[in-house]
Design an enzyme around this catalytic site. Structure first.
Site, PDB file in Angstrom:
ATOM      1  N   GLU A  73      -2.623   4.084  -2.575  1.00  0.00           N
ATOM      2  CA  GLU A  73      -1.421   4.527  -3.310  1.00  0.00           C
ATOM      3  C   GLU A  73      -1.772   5.273  -4.597  1.00  0.00           C
ATOM      4  O   GLU A  73      -0.940   5.971  -5.161  1.00  0.00           O
ATOM      5  CB  GLU A  73      -0.511   3.331  -3.637  1.00  0.00           C
TER       6      GLU A  73
ATOM      7  N   SER B 224       6.954  -0.636   4.168  1.00  0.00           N
ATOM      8  CA  SER B 224       7.147  -0.946   2.755  1.00  0.00           C
ATOM      9  C   SER B 224       6.907   0.291   1.880  1.00  0.00           C
ATOM     10  O   SER B 224       7.331   0.327   0.743  1.00  0.00           O
ATOM     11  CB  SER B 224       6.193  -2.061   2.331  1.00  0.00           C
TER      12      SER B 224
ATOM     13  N   CYS C 211      -2.949  -3.546   8.469  1.00  0.00           N
ATOM     14  CA  CYS C 211      -2.109  -3.021   7.388  1.00  0.00           C
ATOM     15  C   CYS C 211      -2.003  -1.522   7.608  1.00  0.00           C
ATOM     16  O   CYS C 211      -2.988  -0.871   7.972  1.00  0.00           O
ATOM     17  CB  CYS C 211      -2.753  -3.325   6.034  1.00  0.00           C
TER      18      CYS C 211
ATOM     19  N   CYS D  64       5.352  -1.949   9.342  1.00  0.00           N
ATOM     20  CA  CYS D  64       4.617  -2.717   8.343  1.00  0.00           C
ATOM     21  C   CYS D  64       4.073  -4.011   8.959  1.00  0.00           C
ATOM     22  O   CYS D  64       4.833  -4.803   9.530  1.00  0.00           O
ATOM     23  CB  CYS D  64       5.603  -3.037   7.217  1.00  0.00           C
TER      24      CYS D  64
HETATM   25  N1  DGL Z   1       2.719  -1.699   4.678  1.00  0.00           N
HETATM   26  C1  DGL Z   1       2.097  -2.955   4.373  1.00  0.00           C
HETATM   27  C2  DGL Z   1       1.455  -3.576   5.604  1.00  0.00           C
HETATM   28  O1  DGL Z   1       1.272  -2.927   6.619  1.00  0.00           O
HETATM   29  C3  DGL Z   1       1.090  -2.834   3.257  1.00  0.00           C
HETATM   30  C4  DGL Z   1       1.641  -2.428   1.926  1.00  0.00           C
HETATM   31  C5  DGL Z   1       2.389  -3.517   1.194  1.00  0.00           C
HETATM   32  O2  DGL Z   1       1.783  -4.474   0.676  1.00  0.00           O
HETATM   33  O3  DGL Z   1       3.587  -3.382   1.108  1.00  0.00           O
HETATM   34  O4  DGL Z   1       1.144  -4.740   5.584  1.00  0.00           O
END
Ligand code: DGL
Length: 262
Positions: A151, A10, A184, A72
């Site tokens: 971020e 994401s 995550c 992700c």
């Molecule tokens: N990349 C997302 C994950 O691993 C976290 C960031 C998002 O909320 O997009 O769950």
């Protein structure tokens, strides 16, 4: 022609997964897409997450990849089946392999999972862990502030990171948990903080778990220097700083922007 795999996330969090893959398979050609224009996915509906994931995967497919990796956790929890149904190449997520490592590692039988709201609400980690057999007890907690923290360039040595991590880990205290899944892509950035707060607890990094799972498939790329292209759908304001926090071996200036498919 050399084989090339596509990896998407994401946003920029997937760089932790890329780092694990590059370390395990330095000879493999890879292309990465971080959908920074639409991040975060973690608070969105299943329908939106699936739609975004399909467009990200299509972008990689147009580049001729031989496999797609959903780095992700949120996409892996919500949209993996749909991606597998739609794509003509193998699709790998990061959830199954993390659950497998956690189930194998626990001695107490109590495993914790932290992730985005969507990942935790989906129950996908509980299902994957319980499917591994054994009488596992699974504790979960959504940690929505950790992604914006990363971020916004809050480095692991910033006391703010420690305060918020401590707060999110409270429900796990005194429960006999000996393994925690960092469910995550952003969370490995705060690994040292989390480990300090949870001494003796094994932290599972989904990127490293994925590299382990893929070793039989890509082990022949364990040496060499493959070509890696990085794309994002937007260059956020603090872009260079975030890239440095995620993986300081990646040159932020060399990351391409492509949002033609959004
Ligand atoms: N990349 C997302 C994950 O691993 C976290 C960031 C998002 O909320 O997009 O769950």
């Amino acid at each position: 022609m050399a084989e090339k795999i596509g990896v998407f996330d994401s946003g920029i969090g997937g760089l932790t997964v890329m780092k694990a893959l590059r370390e395990a398979f330095p000879g493999l050609d890879m292309v990465y897409l971080g959908d920074l224009a639409r991040v975060p996915y973690g608070g969105r509906s299943a329908e939106t997450i699936t739609r975004y994931a399909l467009s990200d995967a299509d972008f990689l497919m147009r580049g001729g990849v031989s496999a797609v990796i959903a780095a992700c956790n949120t996409v892996s929890a919500i949209a993996l089946e749909e991606l597998r149904r739609r794509l003509a190449v193998p699709v790998y997520g990061v959830l199954e392999c993390a659950a497998e490592q956690a189930a194998a590692a626990t001695r107490s039988g109590t495993v914790g999972v932290i992730g985005t709201r969507a990942t935790i609400a989906s129950g996908a980690y509980e299902r994957a862990l319980l499917a591994k057999g054994g009488a596992l007890r699974v504790l979960t907690n959504a940690c929505p502030l950790l992604v914006p923290l990363v971020e916004n360039g809050i480095a692991p040595d910033d006391p703010v990171a420690e305060t918020i991590c401590e707060r999110y880990l409270r429900p796990f205290r005194g429960q006999g948990m000996d393994v925690l899944i960092l469910g995550c892509t952003h969370y490995p950035v705060y690994r040292t903080v989390l480990q300090r707060l949870l001494p003796g607890v094994r932290l599972i990094n989904s990127g490293e778990a994925l590299a382990e799972q893929l070793r039989p498939l890509y082990g022949r790329y364990a040496a060499g220097s493959g070509h890696v292209d990085y794309y994002v759908t937007e260059r956020s304001v603090a872009f260079d700083e975030i890239v440095r926090i995620m993986d300081d071996s990646v040159d932020a200036a060399a990351i391409h922007v492509d949002n033609s498919f959004l």
